[in-house]
Motif scaffolding. Structure first.
Motif, PDB file in Angstrom:
ATOM      1  N   ASP A 179       0.813  -1.218   0.000  1.00  0.00           N
ATOM      2  CA  ASP A 179       0.000   0.000   0.000  1.00  0.00           C
ATOM      3  C   ASP A 179       0.846   1.268   0.000  1.00  0.00           C
ATOM      4  N   LEU A 180       2.167   1.120   0.171  1.00  0.00           N
ATOM      5  CA  LEU A 180       3.034   2.289   0.272  1.00  0.00           C
ATOM      6  C   LEU A 180       3.361   2.887  -1.093  1.00  0.00           C
ATOM      7  N   THR A 181       3.361   4.226  -1.135  1.00  0.00           N
ATOM      8  CA  THR A 181       3.930   4.907  -2.286  1.00  0.00           C
ATOM      9  C   THR A 181       5.436   4.933  -2.121  1.00  0.00           C
ATOM     10  N   ARG A 182       5.883   5.353  -0.949  1.00  0.00           N
ATOM     11  CA  ARG A 182       7.307   5.296  -0.577  1.00  0.00           C
ATOM     12  C   ARG A 182       7.442   5.617   0.898  1.00  0.00           C
ATOM     13  N   MET A 183       8.621   5.301   1.445  1.00  0.00           N
ATOM     14  CA  MET A 183       8.943   5.703   2.813  1.00  0.00           C
ATOM     15  C   MET A 183       9.601   7.069   2.697  1.00  0.00           C
ATOM     16  N   ALA A 184       8.841   8.137   3.018  1.00  0.00           N
ATOM     17  CA  ALA A 184       9.246   9.496   2.669  1.00  0.00           C
ATOM     18  C   ALA A 184      10.325  10.067   3.558  1.00  0.00           C
ATOM     19  N   SER A 185      10.269   9.795   4.835  1.00  0.00           N
ATOM     20  CA  SER A 185      11.237  10.418   5.739  1.00  0.00           C
ATOM     21  C   SER A 185      11.454   9.556   6.969  1.00  0.00           C
ATOM     22  N   THR A 207       4.334   7.547   2.960  1.00  0.00           N
ATOM     23  CA  THR A 207       3.382   8.117   1.997  1.00  0.00           C
ATOM     24  C   THR A 207       2.512   7.010   1.421  1.00  0.00           C
ATOM     25  N   ALA A 208       1.230   7.319   1.384  1.00  0.00           N
ATOM     26  CA  ALA A 208       0.257   6.366   0.850  1.00  0.00           C
ATOM     27  C   ALA A 208      -1.006   7.151   0.499  1.00  0.00           C
ATOM     28  N   PRO A 209      -1.820   6.635  -0.391  1.00  0.00           N
ATOM     29  CA  PRO A 209      -3.056   7.336  -0.759  1.00  0.00           C
ATOM     30  C   PRO A 209      -3.986   7.516   0.438  1.00  0.00           C
ATOM     31  N   ARG A 210      -4.768   8.591   0.373  1.00  0.00           N
ATOM     32  CA  ARG A 210      -5.759   8.812   1.428  1.00  0.00           C
ATOM     33  C   ARG A 210      -6.697   7.606   1.528  1.00  0.00           C
ATOM     34  N   GLY A 211      -6.959   7.183   2.758  1.00  0.00           N
ATOM     35  CA  GLY A 211      -7.845   6.044   2.980  1.00  0.00           C
ATOM     36  C   GLY A 211      -7.123   4.712   3.079  1.00  0.00           C
ATOM     37  N   THR A 212      -5.770   4.719   2.926  1.00  0.00           N
ATOM     38  CA  THR A 212      -5.000   3.474   3.072  1.00  0.00           C
ATOM     39  C   THR A 212      -5.110   2.972   4.517  1.00  0.00           C
ATOM     40  N   PHE A 242       4.896  -1.835  29.517  1.00  0.00           N
ATOM     41  CA  PHE A 242       6.349  -1.845  29.652  1.00  0.00           C
ATOM     42  C   PHE A 242       6.971  -0.497  29.255  1.00  0.00           C
ATOM     43  N   GLY A 243       6.169   0.569  29.317  1.00  0.00           N
ATOM     44  CA  GLY A 243       6.673   1.909  28.993  1.00  0.00           C
ATOM     45  C   GLY A 243       6.594   2.268  27.527  1.00  0.00           C
ATOM     46  N   TYR A 244       6.107   1.365  26.650  1.00  0.00           N
ATOM     47  CA  TYR A 244       6.047   1.613  25.212  1.00  0.00           C
ATOM     48  C   TYR A 244       4.679   2.176  24.789  1.00  0.00           C
ATOM     49  N   THR A 245       4.706   3.208  23.956  1.00  0.00           N
ATOM     50  CA  THR A 245       3.500   3.727  23.323  1.00  0.00           C
ATOM     51  C   THR A 245       3.792   3.975  21.846  1.00  0.00           C
ATOM     52  N   SER A 246       2.766   3.889  21.011  1.00  0.00           N
ATOM     53  CA  SER A 246       2.914   4.194  19.578  1.00  0.00           C
ATOM     54  C   SER A 246       1.910   5.267  19.198  1.00  0.00           C
ATOM     55  N   LEU A 247       2.277   6.078  18.187  1.00  0.00           N
ATOM     56  CA  LEU A 247       1.439   7.204  17.748  1.00  0.00           C
ATOM     57  C   LEU A 247       1.275   7.148  16.233  1.00  0.00           C
ATOM     58  N   TYR A 248       0.046   7.401  15.756  1.00  0.00           N
ATOM     59  CA  TYR A 248      -0.298   7.352  14.337  1.00  0.00           C
ATOM     60  C   TYR A 248      -0.994   8.676  13.998  1.00  0.00           C
ATOM     61  N   ALA A 249      -0.341   9.538  13.209  1.00  0.00           N
ATOM     62  CA  ALA A 249      -0.846  10.897  13.010  1.00  0.00           C
ATOM     63  C   ALA A 249      -1.262  11.175  11.566  1.00  0.00           C
ATOM     64  N   HIS A 250      -2.041  12.282  11.415  1.00  0.00           N
ATOM     65  CA  HIS A 250      -2.531  12.814  10.131  1.00  0.00           C
ATOM     66  C   HIS A 250      -3.552  11.873   9.483  1.00  0.00           C
ATOM     67  N   LEU A 251      -4.327  11.165  10.300  1.00  0.00           N
ATOM     68  CA  LEU A 251      -5.313  10.213   9.776  1.00  0.00           C
ATOM     69  C   LEU A 251      -6.503  10.945   9.158  1.00  0.00           C
ATOM     70  N   SER A 252      -7.182  10.222   8.288  1.00  0.00           N
ATOM     71  CA  SER A 252      -8.416  10.771   7.708  1.00  0.00           C
ATOM     72  C   SER A 252      -9.623  10.414   8.568  1.00  0.00           C
ATOM     73  N   LYS A 253      -9.572   9.213   9.182  1.00  0.00           N
ATOM     74  CA  LYS A 253     -10.635   8.814  10.107  1.00  0.00           C
ATOM     75  C   LYS A 253     -10.152   7.658  10.980  1.00  0.00           C
ATOM     76  N   TYR A 254     -10.931   7.394  12.061  1.00  0.00           N
ATOM     77  CA  TYR A 254     -10.567   6.362  13.032  1.00  0.00           C
ATOM     78  C   TYR A 254     -11.380   5.086  12.802  1.00  0.00           C
ATOM     79  N   GLY A 269      -7.240   2.760  11.761  1.00  0.00           N
ATOM     80  CA  GLY A 269      -7.570   4.020  11.109  1.00  0.00           C
ATOM     81  C   GLY A 269      -7.137   4.022   9.658  1.00  0.00           C
ATOM     82  N   PHE A 270      -7.167   5.230   9.074  1.00  0.00           N
ATOM     83  CA  PHE A 270      -6.861   5.332   7.653  1.00  0.00           C
ATOM     84  C   PHE A 270      -5.987   6.560   7.392  1.00  0.00           C
TER      85      PHE A 270
END
Length: 323
Positions: A179-185, A207-212, A242-254, A269-270
Motif C-alpha cells: 500500500d506504500l507509495t514510498r517511505m518518505a522520511s 506516503t500512501a493514498p488517502r484512505g490506506t 512496559f513503557g512503550y506507546t505508539s502514535l499514528y498521526a494525520h489520519l483521515s478517520k478512526y 484508522g486510515f
C-alpha cells in the motif's frame, strides 16, 4: 653402699675414719646437677642449631606445604578473578543493555572494606603479608560475586517477563508494503516543509493514498483517538505496556475509540492529510518511557531482511519531511 675413706695419722701412727659433712655432700651433689643441666642445655642449643628434631621436621614440612598451598591458592584466585571479570563485562555490556538496565559502576564492583583493620589478627607472623593479602583479596572477590549474583537475579526476573514484553511491544510496519507509495522520511534531522530549516523529525513518514488502512503495531489499549494535539491532526495513541506507546498521526478517520483494547495487526484508522501535513501520509512514532525513539528498530515482525535493509537506506536520506 657409700665407700668409707680413712686417712693415716702420723702422730698416733693409726688410720682414722674420714667423716664427710652433709653440707659438703649436698653442695657437691647440687653442683654436679647444675653442671649436668647446663651441659644438657648447651648441648641442646648446639645440636638444635645444626640438627632438626623430629617435631621440627614435621613442623617444617607443614610450613612448606602451607606455603605451596598459598601459591596454588593465589593462582586459582587469579583464575576466578579473570572469569568474574569476563562475566562482569558481559553483564554490563550485554545482559543489562538487553534489558535496558543501567550498568553497575566499576567502583561499586571493586570497592574494598573501610573502617577498622579487619586483618589485625593475621599480623605479627613471618608470612603475615602473604596471608593478609590473600584473605583481603578473597573478601573482595566474595563481595564482587555477591554483587554479580544479585545482578543476575535481577536479570533472571526480567527474563521471565521478556516473552510477555516481546509479545507486547510494537513489532510490525503500520502500513503494508503493497500500500506504500514510498517511505518518505526517517527519524533524525530533516528539512521542515513549512519553515525550510533543519528540524529534528521524531518519527517516520509513510506516503500512501488517502484512505490506506493503518494497523496497530502491537497489542495494547487506545489512550487517545482525537485531533486536539497540535500538528498531529487526527491521531491515535496506543499504550503497549512496559513503557512503550505508539502514535499514528494525520489520519483521515478512526476505526477505534479511546479505551478500546487492540491486538497487533488490528485495523485502527486510515491514512489522511489532517493537521500539519504537506501531503497524505502516516507519521508514526514510538516512545519508551515518554522518550521518542527511532521506529526503524521495531519492524522485525513482518519485514524480510532485504525489505528491512531497503527501509534503512531510505530512512537515512536527509530529505524533507512531510510534517
Amino acid at each position: 653402699m657409700a665407700k668409707v675413706k680413712y686417712h693415716y695419722d702420723s702422730e698416733t701412727l693409726s688410720y682414722k675414719k674420714i667423716e664427710r659433712k652433709r653440707r659438703t655432700v649436698f653442695t657437691k651433689f647440687f653442683g654436679s646437677v647444675v653442671a649436668f643441666g647446663l651441659a644438657m642445655i648447651l648441648g641442646y642449643v648446639v645440636l638444635s642449631r645444626f640438627f632438626e628434631t623430629p617435631g621440627e621436621k614435621v613442623l617444617k614440612r607443614e610450613y612448606e606445604f602451607l606455603k605451596l598451598n598459598y601459591a596454588s591458592l593465589e593462582k586459582k584466585q587469579a583464575e576466578f578473578e579473570h572469569v568474574l571479570e569476563d562475566l562482569q563485562v558481559r553483564d554490563n555490556n550485554i545482559y543489562r543493555t538487553f534489558f535496558e538496565l543501567n550498568p553497575i559502576p566499576e567502583e561499586q564492583r571493586t570497592a574494598g572494606f573501610g573502617g577498622v583493620n579487619r586483618y589485625k589478627s593475621l599480623q605479627g607472623f613471618e608470612d603475615s603479608k602473604l596471608v593478609t593479602d590473600i584473605t583481603e583479596n578473597m573478601d573482595i572477590l566474595s563481595k564482587q560475586l555477591y554483587i554479580q549474583s544479585k545482578s543476575l537475579d535481577e536479570i533472571v526476573k526480567l527474563a521471565k517477563n521478556k516473552e510477555e514484553l516481546l509479545a507486547a511491544i510494537p513489532a510490525i510496519q503500520p502500513v503494508k508494503n503493497e500500500d506504500l507509495t514510498r517511505m518518505a522520511s526517517g527519524y533524525g534531522w530533516r528539512t521542515d516543509p513549512f519553515l525550510k530549516t533543519r528540524k529534528k523529525h521524531y518519527g517516520m513518514d509513510f506516503t500512501a493514498p488517502r484512505g490506506t488502512p493503518v494497523f496497530a503495531t502491537g497489542p495494547g489499549k487506545v489512550t487517545r483517538a482525537d485531533q486536539s494535539a497540535s500538528g498531529f491532526g487526527k491521531h491515535i495513541r496506543i499504550d503497549h505496556g512496559f513503557g512503550y506507546t505508539s502514535l499514528y498521526a494525520h489520519l483521515s478517520k478512526y476505526n477505534v475509540r479511546k479505551g478500546q483494547k487492540v491486538k497487533r495487526g488490528d485495523l485502527i484508522g486510515f491514512v489522511g492529510n489532517t493537521g500539519r501535513s504537506q501531503a497524505p501520509h502516516l507519521h508514526y512514532e514510538i516512545r519508551k518511557n515518554k522518550e521518542r525513539i527511532n521506529p526503524i528498530n521495531f519492524y522485525y515482525g513482518n519485514l524480510s531482511p532485504k525489505e528491512f535493509e531497503a527501509m534503512q537506506k531510505a530512512a537515512q536520506i536527509e530529505g524533507q519531511s512531510l510534517d
